[in-house]
Scaffold this motif. Structure first.
Motif, PDB file in Angstrom:
ATOM      1  N   LEU A  96       0.850  -1.182   0.000  1.00 47.52           N
ATOM      2  CA  LEU A  96       0.000   0.000   0.000  1.00 47.52           C
ATOM      3  C   LEU A  96       0.891   1.240   0.000  1.00 47.52           C
ATOM      4  CD1 LEU A  96      -2.625  -1.119   2.675  1.00 47.52           C
ATOM      5  CD2 LEU A  96      -3.006  -0.922   0.216  1.00 47.52           C
ATOM      6  N   ARG A  97       0.618   2.165  -0.897  1.00 47.36           N
ATOM      7  CA  ARG A  97       1.478   3.335  -1.060  1.00 47.36           C
ATOM      8  C   ARG A  97       0.920   4.520  -0.259  1.00 47.36           C
ATOM      9  NH1 ARG A  97       5.342   2.904  -5.002  1.00 47.36           N
ATOM     10  NH2 ARG A  97       5.522   5.174  -5.106  1.00 47.36           N
ATOM     11  N   TYR A  98       1.130   4.486   1.051  1.00 43.50           N
ATOM     12  CA  TYR A  98       0.805   5.617   1.909  1.00 43.50           C
ATOM     13  C   TYR A  98       2.117   6.245   2.369  1.00 43.50           C
ATOM     14  CZ  TYR A  98      -4.005   3.936   2.102  1.00 43.50           C
ATOM     15  OH  TYR A  98      -5.277   3.535   1.774  1.00 43.50           O
ATOM     16  N   ASP A  99       2.262   7.529   2.088  1.00 40.64           N
ATOM     17  CA  ASP A  99       3.516   8.205   2.427  1.00 40.64           C
ATOM     18  C   ASP A  99       3.647   8.445   3.925  1.00 40.64           C
ATOM     19  OD1 ASP A  99       4.219   8.309  -0.242  1.00 40.64           O
ATOM     20  OD2 ASP A  99       3.187  10.216  -0.560  1.00 40.64           O
ATOM     21  N   ASP A 100       2.541   8.779   4.563  1.00 35.20           N
ATOM     22  CA  ASP A 100       2.594   9.009   6.006  1.00 35.20           C
ATOM     23  C   ASP A 100       1.217   8.772   6.603  1.00 35.20           C
ATOM     24  OD1 ASP A 100       1.107  11.762   6.409  1.00 35.20           O
ATOM     25  OD2 ASP A 100       2.389  12.019   4.665  1.00 35.20           O
ATOM     26  N   VAL A 101       1.233   8.326   7.821  1.00 32.45           N
ATOM     27  CA  VAL A 101       0.003   8.085   8.588  1.00 32.45           C
ATOM     28  C   VAL A 101       0.214   8.649   9.979  1.00 32.45           C
ATOM     29  CG1 VAL A 101      -1.507   6.329   9.616  1.00 32.45           C
ATOM     30  CG2 VAL A 101      -0.661   6.029   7.284  1.00 32.45           C
ATOM     31  N   GLY A 102      -0.798   9.286  10.512  1.00 29.67           N
ATOM     32  CA  GLY A 102      -0.703   9.845  11.851  1.00 29.67           C
ATOM     33  C   GLY A 102      -1.959   9.598  12.645  1.00 29.67           C
ATOM     34  N   ILE A 103      -1.924   9.978  13.905  1.00 33.23           N
ATOM     35  CA  ILE A 103      -3.061   9.815  14.808  1.00 33.23           C
ATOM     36  C   ILE A 103      -3.493  11.198  15.279  1.00 33.23           C
ATOM     37  CG2 ILE A 103      -1.566   9.484  16.821  1.00 33.23           C
ATOM     38  CD1 ILE A 103      -3.624   7.500  17.901  1.00 33.23           C
ATOM     39  N   ILE A 104      -4.793  11.390  15.452  1.00 36.92           N
ATOM     40  CA  ILE A 104      -5.332  12.689  15.825  1.00 36.92           C
ATOM     41  C   ILE A 104      -6.567  12.465  16.689  1.00 36.92           C
ATOM     42  CG2 ILE A 104      -6.833  12.877  13.792  1.00 36.92           C
ATOM     43  CD1 ILE A 104      -6.111  15.864  13.691  1.00 36.92           C
ATOM     44  N   GLY A 105      -6.883  13.412  17.552  1.00 37.66           N
ATOM     45  CA  GLY A 105      -8.104  13.264  18.344  1.00 37.66           C
ATOM     46  C   GLY A 105      -8.073  14.001  19.659  1.00 37.66           C
ATOM     47  N   SER A 106      -9.217  13.971  20.344  1.00 33.11           N
ATOM     48  CA  SER A 106      -9.357  14.691  21.609  1.00 33.11           C
ATOM     49  C   SER A 106      -8.538  14.072  22.728  1.00 33.11           C
ATOM     50  CB  SER A 106     -10.838  14.738  22.010  1.00 33.11           C
ATOM     51  OG  SER A 106     -11.342  13.426  22.223  1.00 33.11           O
ATOM     52  N   ALA A 107      -8.104  12.807  22.573  1.00 33.56           N
ATOM     53  CA  ALA A 107      -7.306  12.147  23.602  1.00 33.56           C
ATOM     54  C   ALA A 107      -5.835  12.541  23.534  1.00 33.56           C
ATOM     55  CB  ALA A 107      -7.436  10.631  23.480  1.00 33.56           C
ATOM     56  N   LEU A 108      -5.461  13.367  22.549  1.00 29.81           N
ATOM     57  CA  LEU A 108      -4.074  13.788  22.372  1.00 29.81           C
ATOM     58  C   LEU A 108      -3.885  15.223  22.850  1.00 29.81           C
ATOM     59  CD1 LEU A 108      -3.644  12.451  18.739  1.00 29.81           C
ATOM     60  CD2 LEU A 108      -2.834  11.353  20.819  1.00 29.81           C
ATOM     61  N   THR A 128      -2.475  17.544  21.323  1.00 28.88           N
ATOM     62  CA  THR A 128      -2.687  18.434  20.178  1.00 28.88           C
ATOM     63  C   THR A 128      -4.141  18.478  19.732  1.00 28.88           C
ATOM     64  OG1 THR A 128      -2.044  16.573  18.766  1.00 28.88           O
ATOM     65  CG2 THR A 128      -0.347  18.194  19.282  1.00 28.88           C
ATOM     66  N   GLY A 129      -4.984  17.611  20.306  1.00 25.27           N
ATOM     67  CA  GLY A 129      -6.396  17.591  19.938  1.00 25.27           C
ATOM     68  C   GLY A 129      -6.584  17.304  18.460  1.00 25.27           C
ATOM     69  N   TYR A 130      -7.525  18.026  17.848  1.00 24.20           N
ATOM     70  CA  TYR A 130      -7.820  17.834  16.426  1.00 24.20           C
ATOM     71  C   TYR A 130      -7.109  18.854  15.538  1.00 24.20           C
ATOM     72  CZ  TYR A 130     -11.359  14.318  17.337  1.00 24.20           C
ATOM     73  OH  TYR A 130     -12.005  13.162  17.711  1.00 24.20           O
ATOM     74  N   SER A 131      -6.110  19.525  16.086  1.00 24.62           N
ATOM     75  CA  SER A 131      -5.427  20.552  15.307  1.00 24.62           C
ATOM     76  C   SER A 131      -4.376  19.978  14.367  1.00 24.62           C
ATOM     77  CB  SER A 131      -4.769  21.578  16.237  1.00 24.62           C
ATOM     78  OG  SER A 131      -3.781  20.940  17.053  1.00 24.62           O
ATOM     79  N   LYS A 132      -3.704  18.890  14.770  1.00 28.85           N
ATOM     80  CA  LYS A 132      -2.613  18.357  13.962  1.00 28.85           C
ATOM     81  C   LYS A 132      -2.389  16.895  14.297  1.00 28.85           C
ATOM     82  CE  LYS A 132       2.219  19.247  12.709  1.00 28.85           C
ATOM     83  NZ  LYS A 132       3.428  20.057  12.990  1.00 28.85           N
ATOM     84  N   SER A 133      -2.060  16.107  13.259  1.00 33.22           N
ATOM     85  CA  SER A 133      -1.776  14.682  13.462  1.00 33.22           C
ATOM     86  C   SER A 133      -0.394  14.492  14.062  1.00 33.22           C
ATOM     87  CB  SER A 133      -1.843  13.923  12.133  1.00 33.22           C
ATOM     88  OG  SER A 133      -3.093  14.070  11.512  1.00 33.22           O
ATOM     89  N   ILE A 134      -0.255  13.467  14.891  1.00 31.36           N
ATOM     90  CA  ILE A 134       1.049  13.053  15.399  1.00 31.36           C
ATOM     91  C   ILE A 134       1.499  11.866  14.547  1.00 31.36           C
ATOM     92  CG2 ILE A 134       2.316  12.108  17.369  1.00 31.36           C
ATOM     93  CD1 ILE A 134       0.424  13.602  19.188  1.00 31.36           C
ATOM     94  N   PRO A 135       2.660  11.952  13.871  1.00 33.42           N
ATOM     95  CA  PRO A 135       3.054  10.911  12.915  1.00 33.42           C
ATOM     96  C   PRO A 135       3.352   9.566  13.580  1.00 33.42           C
ATOM     97  CG  PRO A 135       4.825  12.497  13.215  1.00 33.42           C
ATOM     98  CD  PRO A 135       3.638  13.049  13.934  1.00 33.42           C
ATOM     99  N   MET A 136       3.007   8.510  12.852  1.00 31.05           N
ATOM    100  CA  MET A 136       3.347   7.147  13.244  1.00 31.05           C
ATOM    101  C   MET A 136       4.519   6.670  12.392  1.00 31.05           C
ATOM    102  SD  MET A 136      -0.523   5.547  13.632  1.00 31.05           S
ATOM    103  CE  MET A 136       0.012   4.105  14.582  1.00 31.05           C
ATOM    104  N   GLN A 137       5.124   5.550  12.787  1.00 32.69           N
ATOM    105  CA  GLN A 137       6.297   5.036  12.076  1.00 32.69           C
ATOM    106  C   GLN A 137       5.897   3.818  11.255  1.00 32.69           C
ATOM    107  OE1 GLN A 137       9.574   3.890  14.560  1.00 32.69           O
ATOM    108  NE2 GLN A 137      10.900   3.325  12.845  1.00 32.69           N
TER     109      GLN A 137
END
Length: 352
Positions: free
Chosen positions: A256-268, A270-279
Motif C-alpha cells: 500500500l502506497r501511503y507516504d505518512d500516517v498519523g493519529i489525531i483526536g481529543s485524547a491527544l 494536540t487535539g484535532y489541530s494536527k496529526s502526530i506521525p506514526m512510524q
C-alpha cells in the motif's frame, strides 16, 4: 616454362592472401553483427525491465486506490445498515430516541452514499502494460472490468425518489435540515443545532410516525436500503477483494502506497489541530506503530494531515478500521499502537 610457373606461383600466393583477407573481413563483419544483435537484445531487456518497473509502480498505486474503494464501500454499507436499524427502532420503539433527535434522523434517512468515484480509473489510464505480455494484458482487462462495474448514481435512481421521506416532512411544515450521508451521523448528530425545530415540529413528527402511510414509506425505504446492502455493496466488496488478490498473485511483493500516517483526536495533547506521525514498520503489510500517552477521549488515524483518507472504529483496545468511521474511544494511559492497513485492524497495547 619457368616464367609460367613463377607467374602461377605468384597468382596462388596473392589469391591465398586475398582469401585470408576476405576471411578476416567476413569474421570482423560477423563479430560486428553479433555485437549489434547482443546490444539490441540487451537494450530490449532493459526496455522490458523499465516497462515492467513502470507497470509495477502504477500497479501499486492502483492497488492502493482499489483497497480504498473496498474500504469506502464497506463504510457505505456500515452507515446504511445503521440507517436500516434506525428505521426498525422508529417503527417499533420510537421512544428510544430523544424527541429533538427525531427530525434530524428522519431527514438523514433520505441521504445516500455519494455517487461512486475514485482515482482508480485515473491510475488505470496511466498503466503502461505491454499488450504482448499476456499476464499484464489480462490483469489490466480485469481491473477495467472491475472499474466499469462500480459506477452508480443514487440521484438518478427514480426508485429512491419514490420512497423519500423529506417531501412528506416538508408537506407537514417541518423545515429541512441539511444532512450528508455518514458525516452527519458521526457523533449521533451531536453537531446539529437542537434548537432548530420547535415543539410543534416534534408533535407533527410523532403524528407522522403513527400514520400508516408514513410507516409504509419507512418500511419501503428500509427494504430498498437492505437490497442495496446485499445486492450492491456486498458484490462490490467481493469484486474489489478479488481484484486485489489477482494483483497480489501477479506481484506478491506489492504494498500500500501511503507516504505518512498519523493519529489525531481529543485524547491527544494536540487535539484535532494536527496529526502526530506514526512510524512505518512494515511497508509491504502497511503496518504503522507508535508509543504514546493518551488522555480520556477519542482518536482517529489519517494520512498527510488531511481528512481525505481517515479511519475510525468502535472497539477498544482493538478493533477493525472503518474508512470515515466513528472516532475510536480510548482510555487514559500509555500505549504501543499498531495499525495494520492491509488487514484493517488496530491494537492499543497498554504499557507499564
Amino acid at each position: 616454362m619457368l616464367r609460367i610457373f613463377h607467374s602461377l606461383r605468384q597468382y596462388f600466393f596473392h589469391a591465398g592472401k586475398l582469401r585470408q583477407y576476405l576471411g578476416y573481413a567476413i569474421g570482423e563483419i560477423i563479430l560486428v553483427v553479433i555485437g549489434i544483435l547482443i546490444a539490441l537484445q540487451i537494450n530490449n531487456w532493459n526496455e522490458k525491465r523499465k516497462q515492467e518497473q513502470r507497470f509495477l509502480v502504477t500497479l501499486e498505486q492502483l492497488y492502493t486506490s482499489i483497497k480504498e474503494d473496498v474500504d469506502l464501500v464497506q463504510s457505505f454499507a456500515m452507515f446504511q445498515q445503521e440507517q436500516i436499524d434506525w428505521i426498525d427502532q422508529l417503527l417499533t420503539e420510537p421512544e428510544r430516541f430523544r424527541p429533538e433527535q427525531l427530525p434530524f434522523i428522519l431527514y438523514y434517512l433520505d441521504t445516500h452514499p455519494r455517487s461512486f468515484s475514485s482515482e482508480t480509473d485515473y491510475y488505470l489510464s496511466a498503466l503502461e502494460f505491454n499488450p504482448n505480455n499476456s499476464k499484464q494484458n489480462e490483469l489490466a482487462k480485469q481491473i477495467a472490468t472491475y472499474i466499469n462495474s462500480q459506477v452508480w448514481d443514487y440521484e438518478k435512481d427514480e426508485q429512491w425518489q419514490q420512497i423519500a421521506v423529506g417531501p412528506i416532512l416538508e408537506e407537514a411544515n417541518i423545515p429541512r435540515y441539511p444532512m450528508s450521508f455518514s458525516y452527519s451521523a458521526l457523533g449521533h448528530f451531536g453537531q446539529v443545532d437542537t434548537s432548530f425545530y420547535t415543539r410543534e415540529n416534534i408533535l407533527a413528527i410523532r403524528a407522522l410516525l403513527n400514520s400508516r402511510a408514513f410507516r409504509s414509506t419507512l418500511r419501503s425505504m428500509q427494504l430498498m436500503k437492505q437490497s442495496y446492502n446485499i445486492a450492491s455493496f456486498a458484490n462490490q466488496q467481493e469484486d474489489g477483494r478479488s481484484i486485489l488478490n489477482a494483483i497480489r498473485n501477479y506481484y506478491p511483493g506489492i504494498r500500500l502506497r501511503y507516504d505518512d500516517v498519523g493519529i489525531i483526536g481529543s485524547a491527544l495533547p494536540t487535539g484535532y489541530s494536527k496529526s502526530i506521525p506514526m512510524q512505518l514498520t512494515d511497508p509491504q503489510k502497511g503496518i504503522w506503530e507508535m508509543d504514546i500517552e493518551l488522555g480520556d477521549g477519542t482518536v482517529k488515524f489519517r494520512t498527510r494531515n488531511s481528512w481525505n483518507q481517515n479511519w475510525g472504529g468502535q472497539g477498544f483496545p482493538s478493533g477493525n478500521t472503518v474508512m470515515y468511521g466513528y472516532d475510536v474511544p480510548v482510555k487514559p494511559g500509555k500505549y504501543h499502537i499498531v495499525l495494520n492497513l492491509s488487514e484493517d485492524t488496530y491494537n492499543f497495547y497498554e504499557k507499564n
